[in-house]
Design an enzyme around this catalytic site. Structure first.
Site, short mmCIF file in Angstrom:
data_model
loop_
_atom_site.label_atom_id
_atom_site.label_comp_id
_atom_site.label_asym_id
_atom_site.label_seq_id
_atom_site.Cartn_x
_atom_site.Cartn_y
_atom_site.Cartn_z
N ASP A 158 84.96 73.30 53.71
CA ASP A 158 83.56 72.97 54.03
C ASP A 158 83.31 73.51 55.44
O ASP A 158 83.64 72.86 56.42
CB ASP A 158 83.36 71.45 53.96
CG ASP A 158 81.95 71.04 54.37
OD1 ASP A 158 81.16 71.92 54.78
OD2 ASP A 158 81.64 69.84 54.29
N ARG A 208 67.04 74.64 56.34
CA ARG A 208 67.91 73.53 55.96
C ARG A 208 68.29 73.68 54.50
O ARG A 208 67.42 73.83 53.65
CB ARG A 208 67.21 72.19 56.16
CG ARG A 208 66.60 71.98 57.51
CD ARG A 208 66.29 70.53 57.78
NE ARG A 208 67.52 69.85 58.10
CZ ARG A 208 68.15 69.95 59.26
NH1 ARG A 208 67.65 70.67 60.23
NH2 ARG A 208 69.29 69.33 59.46
N LYS A 234 72.87 75.53 60.22
CA LYS A 234 73.60 75.32 61.47
C LYS A 234 73.85 76.68 62.13
O LYS A 234 72.89 77.34 62.50
CB LYS A 234 74.87 74.51 61.20
CG LYS A 234 74.52 73.08 60.70
CD LYS A 234 75.72 72.24 60.34
CE LYS A 234 75.27 70.90 59.74
NZ LYS A 234 76.40 70.12 59.21
N GLU A 248 64.17 76.23 37.04
CA GLU A 248 65.48 75.70 36.65
C GLU A 248 66.30 76.77 35.94
O GLU A 248 65.77 77.53 35.14
CB GLU A 248 65.30 74.50 35.72
CG GLU A 248 64.90 73.24 36.47
CD GLU A 248 64.49 72.12 35.54
OE1 GLU A 248 64.29 72.37 34.35
OE2 GLU A 248 64.36 70.98 36.02
N THR A 282 76.41 74.56 54.99
CA THR A 282 74.97 74.41 55.19
C THR A 282 74.45 75.78 55.63
O THR A 282 75.21 76.63 56.10
CB THR A 282 74.66 73.40 56.31
OG1 THR A 282 75.38 73.81 57.47
CG2 THR A 282 75.08 72.00 55.94
N TYR A 322 58.43 76.43 39.57
CA TYR A 322 59.63 75.84 38.95
C TYR A 322 60.54 76.93 38.42
O TYR A 322 60.06 77.90 37.84
CB TYR A 322 59.24 74.92 37.78
CG TYR A 322 59.57 73.48 38.09
CD1 TYR A 322 60.90 73.09 38.24
CD2 TYR A 322 58.58 72.52 38.24
CE1 TYR A 322 61.22 71.79 38.55
CE2 TYR A 322 58.90 71.21 38.56
CZ TYR A 322 60.22 70.85 38.71
OH TYR A 322 60.54 69.56 39.01
#
Ligand SMILES: *Cc1c(COP(=O)(O)O)cnc(C)c1O
Length: 447
Positions: free
Chosen positions: A208, A244, A238, A47, A235, A45
């Site tokens: 984008d 991903r 791609k 954060e 992303t 974790y």
């Protein structure tokens, strides 16, 4: 006993090897990217964010763990912090950005975080119409964003952005954001022109670039951040050929998101960090961030420039071959990795039927609406395809020619037998040819 999931992974390896991946949003990662993604960083974790000091003289080889970790909610961040900083620095270098947030879980999350960073509920966002090549996250009524913000769509004309309409709408509505981005658009946008319009009304300029980020990184497509844009989302899976996920690049002031921050365009990097965490996400996927870092390292290498160039060359070659067989390309061709064709008007076969027929021979692409489509989402008139994945496998002009020829042969079968009921033997023959060629080109991380 072995879990069935692992059998399915093995089956999928066969499918990926024996077929040709023409879906323009897919690619094959390297063994190194895959290894980082499957690593024990998934156990941790973290954060918050790593290290807001020392951005100026940062050097990933020399960096010591002691300078890190000043905004995390958990202990044990020594290694994670370094990994995330490496991902951030490499992303900034790739896109010449002042700041990178590498935590978005996907492209959709990246977009939502930018909207959340800059807009209040009800604010207007000017974005490309889904039916003209825009993405679902740019205001489709089925999304959460569309319930929160007021999206104004602009369209395309003859395959290019209708800049006059965009300007008219911008001056009329004064949107908080002007968004240039798309999933089915074959031109290179005129970022300068849009930036000029945006500056007249003080809008945040957002690009984008989920589809073309790899072409930007590879130097064969202009970088919106160098043409007056403030923010770029993308992303990572791609054309960038990473795991991903999503990232957000921005220009402006960089500081700890713990600081109280005025809502100005200059402060957008800080506002974005706040909007990703805690605004819209919880703990980052550090195993994916590790894989992003490895992928960005690959993207910074000279070979990646060659790859990007080859993607576009292959797309142009495939486009002209398809045209020679009578296919009608939206925009008359392509300037990037994408091809969109209206098969309904040309051959009387809808995109879904053609997609299904191509699947039978091992050519994977997707049915797609074309501008002004009357077929709707389930019977779109077109198909969309692209060259990033087959270029990764090392294919070039001779293979593009074969693919175009098979696509025409499959189309001929569809025209003669639209229900695809009597043509199995014909499909089998083409399938064997596709498979024989595919197996000559190894898939990274499989072969
Ligand atoms: C693919 C894509 C996205 C969404 O990415 P996900 O990772 O699937 O959420 C967003 N915008 C554009 C333009 C895209 O092409």
């Amino acid at each position: 006993m072995k879990d069935i999931v692992f059998d399915l992974i093995d089956e999928e390896k066969v499918r990926q090897k024996e077929g040709l991946e023409l879906i323009p949003s897919e690619n094959y990662v390297s063994p190194e990217v895959l290894k980082a993604m499957g690593s024990i960083f998934t156990n941790k974790y973290s954060e918050g964010y790593p290290n807001f000091k020392g951005l100026e003289d940062w050097d990933e080889d020399k960096i010591g763990s002691e300078v890190l970790s000043n905004y995390r909610y958990y202990g044990g961040q020594r290694n994670i912090d370094r990994v995330e900083r490496i991902a951030i620095e490499r992303a900034m270098k790739l896109f010449h950005a002042d700041h990178a947030n590498v935590q978005p879980h996907s492209g959709a999350n990246a977009n939502e975080a930018v909207y959340w960073a800059w807009c209040e509920p009800g604010d207007k966002i000017l974005a490309m119409d889904l039916g003209h090549g825009g993405h679902l996250t740019h205001g489709s009524p089925v999304t959460r964003s569309a319930h929160i913000y007021n999206f104004i769509p602009y369209g395309t004309k003859d395959g290019d952005i209708d800049y006059d309409e965009l300007e008219k709408l911008a001056l009329e509505h004064k949107p908080k954001i002007i968004l240039v981005g798309y999933s089915a658009f074959m031109k290179v946008p005129d970022f300068d022109r849009v930036a000029k319009i945006g500056k007249k009304i003080g809008a945040l300029l957002m690009a984008d670039m989920a589809h073309v980020a790899g072409l930007i990184a590879g130097g064969v497509h202009p970088n919106p951040l160098e043409h007056g844009f403030h923010v770029m989302t993308t992303t990572t899976h791609k054309t960038l050929r990473g795991p991903r996920g999503g990232i957000i690049l921005s220009m402006g002031n960089v500081a700890s998101p713990l600081k109280k921050t005025e809502k100005t365009i200059e402060n957008i990097p800080i506002l974005i960090d706040k909007a990703v965490f805690p605004g819209t996400q919880g703990g980052p996927l550090e195993h994916v961030i590790a894989a992003k870092a490895v992928a960005f390292g690959e993207d910074l290498k000279p070979e990646f420039k060659e790859y990007a160039k080859k993607i576009v060359e292959n797309a142009k070659c495939l486009a002209s071959e398809l045209q020679s067989y009578g296919f009608e390309l939206i925009g008359g061709g392509t300037e990037n990795h994408l091809i969109l064709m209206n098969v309904m008007d040309t051959f009387g076969v809808n995109g879904k039927v053609y997609e299904r027929a191509l699947d039978k021979v091992g050519l994977t692409l997707n049915a797609n609406a074309v501008p002004g489509d009357k077929g709707g989402a389930f019977k779109p008139s077109g198909v969309r395809l692209g060259t990033p994945a087959i270029t990764t496998r090392g294919m070039g002009k001779p293979e593009m020619k074969k693919i175009a020829k098979w696509m025409k042969e499959v189309m001929d079968i569809c025209v003669a037998d639209p229900e695809l009921e009597k043509s199995d033997a014909k499909f089998d023959k083409i399938r064997e040819e596709v498979k024989a060629m595919a197996l000559k080109f190894p898939v990274p991380a499989i072969d």
